[in-house]
Scaffold this active site. Structure first.
Site, PDB file in Angstrom:
ATOM      1  N   ASP A  42      56.172  32.878  48.035  1.00 19.62           N
ATOM      2  CA  ASP A  42      57.372  32.578  48.804  1.00 19.62           C
ATOM      3  C   ASP A  42      58.435  32.083  47.816  1.00 19.62           C
ATOM      4  OD1 ASP A  42      58.986  31.862  51.132  1.00 19.62           O
ATOM      5  OD2 ASP A  42      58.594  29.810  50.488  1.00 19.62           O
TER       6      ASP A  42
ATOM      7  N   CYS B  14      13.278  18.175  49.587  1.00 23.27           N
ATOM      8  CA  CYS B  14      13.443  16.894  50.269  1.00 23.27           C
ATOM      9  C   CYS B  14      14.504  17.014  51.357  1.00 23.27           C
ATOM     10  CB  CYS B  14      13.851  15.809  49.274  1.00 23.27           C
ATOM     11  SG  CYS B  14      12.692  15.555  47.916  1.00 23.27           S
TER      12      CYS B  14
ATOM     13  N   CYS C 256      15.050  16.846  45.449  1.00 17.33           N
ATOM     14  CA  CYS C 256      15.243  18.291  45.357  1.00 17.33           C
ATOM     15  C   CYS C 256      15.628  18.841  46.728  1.00 17.33           C
ATOM     16  CB  CYS C 256      13.959  18.974  44.889  1.00 17.33           C
ATOM     17  SG  CYS C 256      12.595  18.841  46.058  1.00 17.33           S
TER      18      CYS C 256
END
Length: 769
Positions: free
Chosen positions: A435, A23, A20
């Site tokens: 462009d 950790c 998790c």
């Protein structure tokens, strides 16, 4: 410690055992306090620790310290970090090595969780039945429950308890702390009651909590192991060997620039190169996402990792190793997956303090119930339920897992997302600026017509040969079209270019009326837009207007005596400024609008975006192309350096702008835009300046890229909402005694699986291109 004076650099470590965000925070703090470390970042989704070091400590010694620190916290460094250097200045393992290490670690974790869950389930079922079916409760049944539940708590839940102890030694808490405290508290309380011979036991609660959480982890690891499939597929697609022209088979790593190798039908091209012999249909779907193969013949550039489907090719290597397109794509995707979105930093801060707050809430619940009711059983049940329901797993996975899957899916489609912040930038967009040349058109000009009304045919041919000779020195698509249309080239000197306006050079031996008849006579020839000329004859202007009305681009040709030392020794930006420079001829060229551009622009409009066509071409030609594509807003005759100013002007009007371009001259505008998108046929510098890159030149990919970015951001928001909402609703219910700890364990696992499943849905995102 050995001191050095090396430069700052980065060390990456593949870390295993994280469950998790808590950790990750624990490891991050553990690495950050080491000497010589400037900063550390740990990503729970990619499972990588990225450590910036200042170079004052010997790298090998410092790396050993990092490994020891990570191991001391209860996690593992999966592979040696002293592997292949993937980028200059960074001591990191190769991506392929890292992915292989994670695959191996994932397989081991899945097998371990599966084994522990089976043991837990087999022992938990009779424990629950004994607790809930009074008819089966014989004399001493509590002791049987204790015997059944104890292996579940301490064997099946061993990984949680080990992580808890290791973290506690460093005064840290993680999600495992909550599981350990909740399950061990239930087991300890039950043992005390059992030994005292009075009170209610909770062995079934402890066993169910551990079994359900192990089941959730097993399913979660199985799912998250597939989250990085896209980037792994990119890395795995490369051929490991190459066959040279003499039949010698060598490792791909031994290929050098200029070496020629053979690609047989069905084989993967070993590295980027230029086809020098043979023809084949090449499957580039892994790179571009397009299923249709492309023809490769001598002169065609091919990309390593693509497949020669039906022919044999001889290829000359032009890029090898980390410089190949596939390696660069893999690196870009990996960096994007590792980065953190702004929204994730908030979630990480909450997750880092979540566990201590929950433990305080649990104790408060216990005390509150005891003071309010004096009911020890109810107080204990509510306190354990608060611990179990409050796992921050889903919160920690919500953002990084969605980014990992979304960015990976984009790579499969040929859409490269530079970083998580790009996802947030696509949230609110108003205008897309396109462009023209090379973006909505093919970027391959073709000569349509030439006109010199005051010259006879031979004189006109010589004038246009001279113009082609000058244009041959330019790389502009218009210049290439003119140069390619004329085989005869004259000797030129003193080439000068004025970006966006034209070119001038001194031509030797141009025989035209009014020119010096000497063989080595010199004449300055100018080719460019009408802005370069002081005199434009009416007949020439009328012809040019008609061509431009049809969508063609017209350039003019004029000549003059050489300036004294001007072209050969003048300033770098000195296009000659003569008095009365007259145009004598005009050349009409036209680009072809891409077949998919109209559909692409309709797709952008469907996203609610205003579309603007931006070009340096003349107004009439630009509007003709705009009308063909259904674009009402056309901004023409813009010099390359002024394109970014157009973007600024739109932004000052309150618009959030997407700029789409492909050339070097688009780079300032790509940087200035809120989101810059470079299409893959453009130059590398355009890609570097962009937030999103389309590997394929198909403009329809722009709408798909924006849709994918928004879809990924929506998934992150959905994950965070449910992760927060789950805790906001569940914690008060648990504290109020309305939630059984066993139900809390199931709900906690379900919340994590929801986040994982919701993120993996991005793998099913379909391009409309």
């Amino acid at each position: 410690m050995t001191a050095t004076d090396a430069e700052s650099h980065t060390i990456n470590l593949a870390v295993g055992g994280m469950t998790c965000a808590g950790c990750a925070s624990t490891i991050q703090r553990g690495l950050a306090v080491l000497p010589g470390v400037e900063g550390a970042d740990v990503n729970v989704a990619t499972r990588r620790a990225t450590v910036n070091v200042d170079g004052t400590i010997d790298p090998a010694e410092l790396e050993d310290m990092m490994r020891a620190a990570i191991a001391g916290l209860g996690y593992q460094v999966l592979t040696p970090a002293k592997g292949e250097t993937a980028q200059p200045g960074a001591d990191v393992m190769s991506l392929a090595d890292e992915h292989a290490a994670h695959r191996s670690a994932d397989a081991a974790r899945i097998a371990d969780y599966r084994r522990r869950f089976i043991v837990g389930a087999v022992l938990t079922i009779p424990t629950v039945l004994l607790s809930m079916v009074p008819a089966w409760q014989f004399a001493g049944w509590e002791w049987v429950m204790a015997a059944l539940a104890t292996p579940v708590v301490f064997y099946s839940g061993w990984q949680f308890h080990r992580s808890t102890v290791m973290s506690a030694r460093h005064r840290a808490t993680t999600m495992d702390t909550l599981v350990t405290v909740g399950s061990v508290a239930a087991w300890t309380w039950s043992m005390v009651v059992l030994l005292r011979g009075t009170g209610h036991v909770y062995f079934e609660t402890a066993a169910v909590i551990v079994s359900l959480i192990v089941l959730g982890k097993w399913l979660e690891v199985r799912s998250t192991a597939h989250a990085g499939d896209a980037i792994r597929a990119l890395s795995a697609r490369q051929s490991s060997t190459a066959t040279l022209e003499d039949g010698t088979v060598i490792s791909r790593d031994d290929l050098g620039l200029g070496m020629r190798f053979i690609v047989r039908p069905g084989e993967t091209i070993a590295t980027d190169g230029l086809v020098v012999e043979g023809e084949a249909a090449v499957d580039a779907s892994l790179i571009t996402g397009e299923s249709a193969p492309v023809a490769a013949r001598p002169g065609t550039e091919v990309v390593g990792g693509t497949v020669a489907a039906d022919g044999s090719l001889t290829v000359e290597a032009t890029r090898v190793g980390a410089e190949t397109m596939l390696a660069q794509i893999a690196r870009m995707v990996d960096e994007a997956q590792t980065g953190k979105a702004r929204i994730q930093r908030l979630a990480d801060r909450i997750a880092s303090v979540f566990v201590p707050i929950v433990m305080v809430l649990s104790v408060s619940t216990l005390v509150g119930w005891l003071l309010a009711t004096g009911d020890v059983d109810q107080a204990f049940t509510a306190a354990v339920a608060v611990l179990i329901i409050s796992c921050p797993c889903a919160l920690g996975l919500a953002t990084p897992l969605a980014i990992m899957v979304g960015v990976g899916r984009g790579a499969q489609m040929g859409v490269l997302i530079r970083g998580p912040q790009v996802l947030e930038d696509t949230r609110e967009l108003h205008t897309v600026v396109l462009d023209k040349t090379g973006t909505v058109t093919e970027g391959r000009m073709a000569l349509l017509a030439e006109h010199a009304p005051d010259l006879d045919a031979d004189q006109a041919a010589r004038l246009f040969d001279a113009a082609a000779s000058v244009e041959a020195r330019s790389e502009h698509p218009i210049a290439k079209a003119i140069a390619d249309a004329h085989e005869r080239k004259l000797l030129i000197k003193g080439f000068r270019s004025s970006p966006g306006r034209g070119v001038t050079a001194t031509v030797r031996g141009l025989e035209l009326p009014g020119a010096d008849a000497a063989e080595d006579a010199m004449t300055d020839v100018t080719v460019g837009s009408r802005r370069l000329f002081d005199v434009l004859p009416a007949a020439l202007a009328s012809w040019a207007d008609a061509q431009e009305e049809s969508g063609a681009t017209v350039v003019f040709v004029g000549r003059a005596a050489p300036l004294s030392g001007g072209l050969l020794g003048g300033a770098a930006d000195a296009v000659p400024t003569r008095s009365a420079l007259a145009a004598e001829g005009a050349i009409a060229v036209r680009d072809t609008v891409k077949a998919t551009s109209r559909e692409a622009i309709d797709g952008l409009k469907a996203l609610g975006l205003d579309v603007v066509l931006l070009t340096g071409d003349n107004e009439r030609a630009a509007r003709a192309v705009g009308a063909e594509l259904g674009i009402d807003s056309v901004i023409a005759e813009v010099l390359p350096g002024d394109k970014s100013e157009v973007v600024v002007g739109l932004q000052k009007g309150g618009r959030r702008v997407v700029m789409v371009g492909d050339g070097v001259n688009d780079s300032p505008a790509l940087v200035q835009a809120d989101v810059g998108i470079a299409i893959g046929t453009g130059a590398d510098v355009a890609r570097e300046a962009s937030d999103l890159t389309l590997v394929t030149g198909d403009l329809r990919g722009v709408a798909d890229a924006i849709r994918l970015a928004r879809k990924t951001l929506g998934t992150i928001r959905g994950n965070l909402f449910w992760a927060f909402a789950y805790n906001v609703v569940a914690i008060p219910l648990a504290a109020a005694g309305l939630l059984n700890p066993m139900i809390a364990a199931g709900a906690m696992g379900a919340s994590s699986l929801f986040v994982v499943g919701n993120s993996l849905r991005l793998r099913r995102f379909r391009a409309r291109a």
